[in-house]
Design a protein around this motif. Structure first.
Motif, PDB file in Angstrom:
ATOM      1  N   HIS A   1       1.433  -1.233   0.016  1.00  0.00           N
ATOM      2  CA  HIS A   1      -0.102  -0.120  -0.544  1.00  0.00           C
ATOM      3  C   HIS A   1       0.738   0.874   0.021  1.00  0.00           C
ATOM      4  N   ILE A   2       2.248   1.231  -1.033  1.00  0.00           N
ATOM      5  CA  ILE A   2       3.018   2.491  -1.071  1.00  0.00           C
ATOM      6  C   ILE A   2       2.476   3.008  -2.016  1.00  0.00           C
ATOM      7  N   HIS A   3       1.698   4.054  -2.316  1.00  0.00           N
ATOM      8  CA  HIS A   3       0.652   4.907  -3.929  1.00  0.00           C
ATOM      9  C   HIS A   3       2.565   5.315  -4.654  1.00  0.00           C
ATOM     10  N   ILE A   4       2.443   4.464  -5.947  1.00  0.00           N
ATOM     11  CA  ILE A   4       3.282   5.749  -6.774  1.00  0.00           C
ATOM     12  C   ILE A   4       2.526   6.227  -7.930  1.00  0.00           C
ATOM     13  N   PRO A   5       2.945   7.154  -8.190  1.00  0.00           N
ATOM     14  CA  PRO A   5       5.353   7.857  -7.780  1.00  0.00           C
ATOM     15  C   PRO A   5       4.048   8.900  -6.446  1.00  0.00           C
TER      16      PRO A   5
ATOM     17  N   LEU B   1      30.330   4.412 -28.589  1.00  0.00           N
ATOM     18  CA  LEU B   1      28.662   5.171 -27.769  1.00  0.00           C
ATOM     19  C   LEU B   1      27.698   5.858 -28.055  1.00  0.00           C
ATOM     20  N   VAL B   2      26.639   4.436 -28.188  1.00  0.00           N
ATOM     21  CA  VAL B   2      24.844   5.192 -28.798  1.00  0.00           C
ATOM     22  C   VAL B   2      23.789   5.762 -27.507  1.00  0.00           C
ATOM     23  N   ASP B   3      23.869   7.374 -28.643  1.00  0.00           N
ATOM     24  CA  ASP B   3      22.657   7.597 -27.747  1.00  0.00           C
ATOM     25  C   ASP B   3      21.721   7.085 -26.971  1.00  0.00           C
ATOM     26  N   TYR B   4      20.931   7.519 -26.263  1.00  0.00           N
ATOM     27  CA  TYR B   4      19.887   7.433 -24.892  1.00  0.00           C
ATOM     28  C   TYR B   4      19.328   8.121 -24.715  1.00  0.00           C
ATOM     29  N   ASN B   5      18.171   7.805 -23.902  1.00  0.00           N
ATOM     30  CA  ASN B   5      16.781   9.104 -23.066  1.00  0.00           C
ATOM     31  C   ASN B   5      16.317   8.289 -23.030  1.00  0.00           C
ATOM     32  N   VAL B   6      15.915   9.516 -21.676  1.00  0.00           N
ATOM     33  CA  VAL B   6      15.176   9.044 -20.878  1.00  0.00           C
ATOM     34  C   VAL B   6      13.214   9.002 -21.052  1.00  0.00           C
ATOM     35  N   VAL B   7      12.573   7.761 -21.145  1.00  0.00           N
ATOM     36  CA  VAL B   7      11.099   7.261 -21.688  1.00  0.00           C
ATOM     37  C   VAL B   7      10.229   7.736 -20.199  1.00  0.00           C
ATOM     38  N   ARG B   8       9.314   8.505 -19.796  1.00  0.00           N
ATOM     39  CA  ARG B   8       8.893   9.230 -19.089  1.00  0.00           C
ATOM     40  C   ARG B   8       7.126   8.857 -18.723  1.00  0.00           C
ATOM     41  N   ARG B   9       7.274   7.555 -17.389  1.00  0.00           N
ATOM     42  CA  ARG B   9       6.410   7.340 -17.939  1.00  0.00           C
ATOM     43  C   ARG B   9       5.698   7.120 -16.684  1.00  0.00           C
ATOM     44  N   GLU B  10       4.435   6.783 -15.406  1.00  0.00           N
ATOM     45  CA  GLU B  10       3.965   6.804 -14.704  1.00  0.00           C
ATOM     46  C   GLU B  10       4.542   6.804 -13.810  1.00  0.00           C
ATOM     47  N   SER B  11       5.062   5.646 -13.431  1.00  0.00           N
ATOM     48  CA  SER B  11       6.357   5.482 -11.817  1.00  0.00           C
ATOM     49  C   SER B  11       7.376   6.920 -11.598  1.00  0.00           C
ATOM     50  N   THR B  12       6.599   7.911 -12.322  1.00  0.00           N
ATOM     51  CA  THR B  12       7.889   8.825 -11.802  1.00  0.00           C
ATOM     52  C   THR B  12       6.659  10.818 -11.701  1.00  0.00           C
ATOM     53  N   ARG B  13       7.121  11.568 -11.173  1.00  0.00           N
ATOM     54  CA  ARG B  13       6.013  12.301 -10.785  1.00  0.00           C
ATOM     55  C   ARG B  13       7.466  13.394 -12.373  1.00  0.00           C
ATOM     56  N   ASN B  14       5.949  13.472 -13.567  1.00  0.00           N
ATOM     57  CA  ASN B  14       6.786  14.145 -14.510  1.00  0.00           C
ATOM     58  C   ASN B  14       6.593  16.057 -14.517  1.00  0.00           C
TER      59      ASN B  14
END
Length: 347
Positions: A275-279, A334-347
């Motif tokens: 019962h720990i709420h994410i995010p 080195l290949v480029d990367y990025n961040v894919v933001r979804r529901e598990s963080t507060r964006n």
């Protein structure tokens, strides 16, 4: 007498290239050169190995292209167990590039030995099979690169490119993302958003890329004057879920950065069960962006490791190494990367 002959033939059929190397006291690469390019081996060494080959009745792999034939235009792709979701996408990138370049692929599955102390013996056996197949180059996918692995790679007589992993030896070509930088940047981003209690969850088993992720995390935490916490858990779901319950029943961080998506999703599941709420109370970041990230509930924010592009770039680099008549200076891609933001963080 008939049974004796039968048993001898059965034994002969099991002789491998590494048996010849062991008897001769030479490397796998030297035996491979005797089989494929005998003119490149000193006469005394060549004669010794050829004698042992006759004594053991060693038969090269039938897929090999003769003892001194022209290039087979074939590349070996060595992968760990095929159950990993990232492997298929990487092999897709390799295969598409190989088709464009006119190379055929041979797949070797590097099943880790389950017997204690047999790991490197299994590795030698694998490389024996790879060399016996007379390939022109090897794309090697293995999270765990030790000094013993490097000794084998340095010794073989074909070009090898580490794929989606790195090593400490600058002379060994590799293609990956900058794992340390990626971990540093995502940790720093979470700090700037006001989070102070940030954990990193890594594998109990030591892997080079995971160690780099931990290094980047520690650098960001130390720069910010925050107390880091590195938690190592087993890779298997049942084992690490038990540890997650023990951790989260006592406390939870503001943010958990997890080195593998499957481990991150398990962490989310345990948190929700408690019962720990994410995010709202706990944010979770993964580090691959596999299918697990989209199937998770809530969906998982990830550092996107572009596995198709890594496979494609690794095949490109290997082709350049095989075909170029001059030394190639830049062999650490080195290949480029990025961040894919979804529901598990507060964006």
């Amino acid at each position: 007498m008939r049974n004796s002959v039968k048993n001898e033939n059965r034994y002969s059929s099991q002789i491998k290239i590494y048996d010849v190397a062991g008897r001769a006291g030479v490397s796998l690469a030297t035996v491979s050169r005797v089989l494929n390019h005998p003119e490149k081996v000193k006469a005394g060494t060549r004669e010794k190995i050829e004698k042992i080959i006759r004594e053991l009745d060693y038969k090269p792999n039938l897929n090999a292209k003769g003892l001194a034939s022209s290039k087979s235009t074939t590349v070996a792709v060595v992968v760990p167990e095929l159950t990993r979701s990232s492997i298929a996408g990487m092999v897709d990138g390799i295969a598409d590039c190989a088709m464009r370049r006119g190379y055929l692929l041979r797949l070797f599955v590097n099943h880790p030995s389950k017997e204690e102390g047999q790991g490197m013996s299994s590795e030698h056996n694998l490389w024996g099979e790879v060399l016996a197949s007379s390939v022109d180059g090897v794309l090697y996918i293995n999270d765990e690169i030790t000094e013993e692995h490097l000794e084998i790679i340095r010794d073989v007589n074909v070009n090898v490119v580490l794929t989606n992993t790195v090593c400490s030896d600058d002379s060994v070509p590799s293609v990956s993302i900058d794992y340390k930088k990626a971990a540093y940047e995502i940790t720093n981003e979470m700090i700037k958003k006001g989070n102070k209690k940030i954990w990193i969850i890594t594998s109990l088993r030591k892997y080079v890329v995971n160690d780099l992720k931990v290094e980047g995390y520690l650098e960001a935490m130390n720069e910010a004057g925050l107390e880091p916490r590195v938690i190592s858990v087993p890779g298997k779901i049942g084992a690490h879920e038990k540890e997650y319950y023990e951790l989260l029943s006592k406390e939870h961080p503001d943010v958990a950065i997890v080195v593998r998506d499957s481990m991150a999703v398990s962490f989310i599941n345990v948190a929700r069960n408690l019962h720990i709420h994410i995010p709202e109370e706990l944010q979770v970041v993964g580090f691959q962006n596999t299918k697990y990230a989209e199937l998770s509930r809530p969906t998982l924010t990830c550092i996107n490791t572009p596995i198709y592009e890594i496979g494609e770039e690794a095949m490109n680099l290997l082709t350049e190494l095989m075909e170029s008549e001059e030394d190639i200076e830049d062999t650490k891609k080195l290949v480029d990367y990025n961040v894919v933001r979804r529901e598990s963080t507060r964006n």
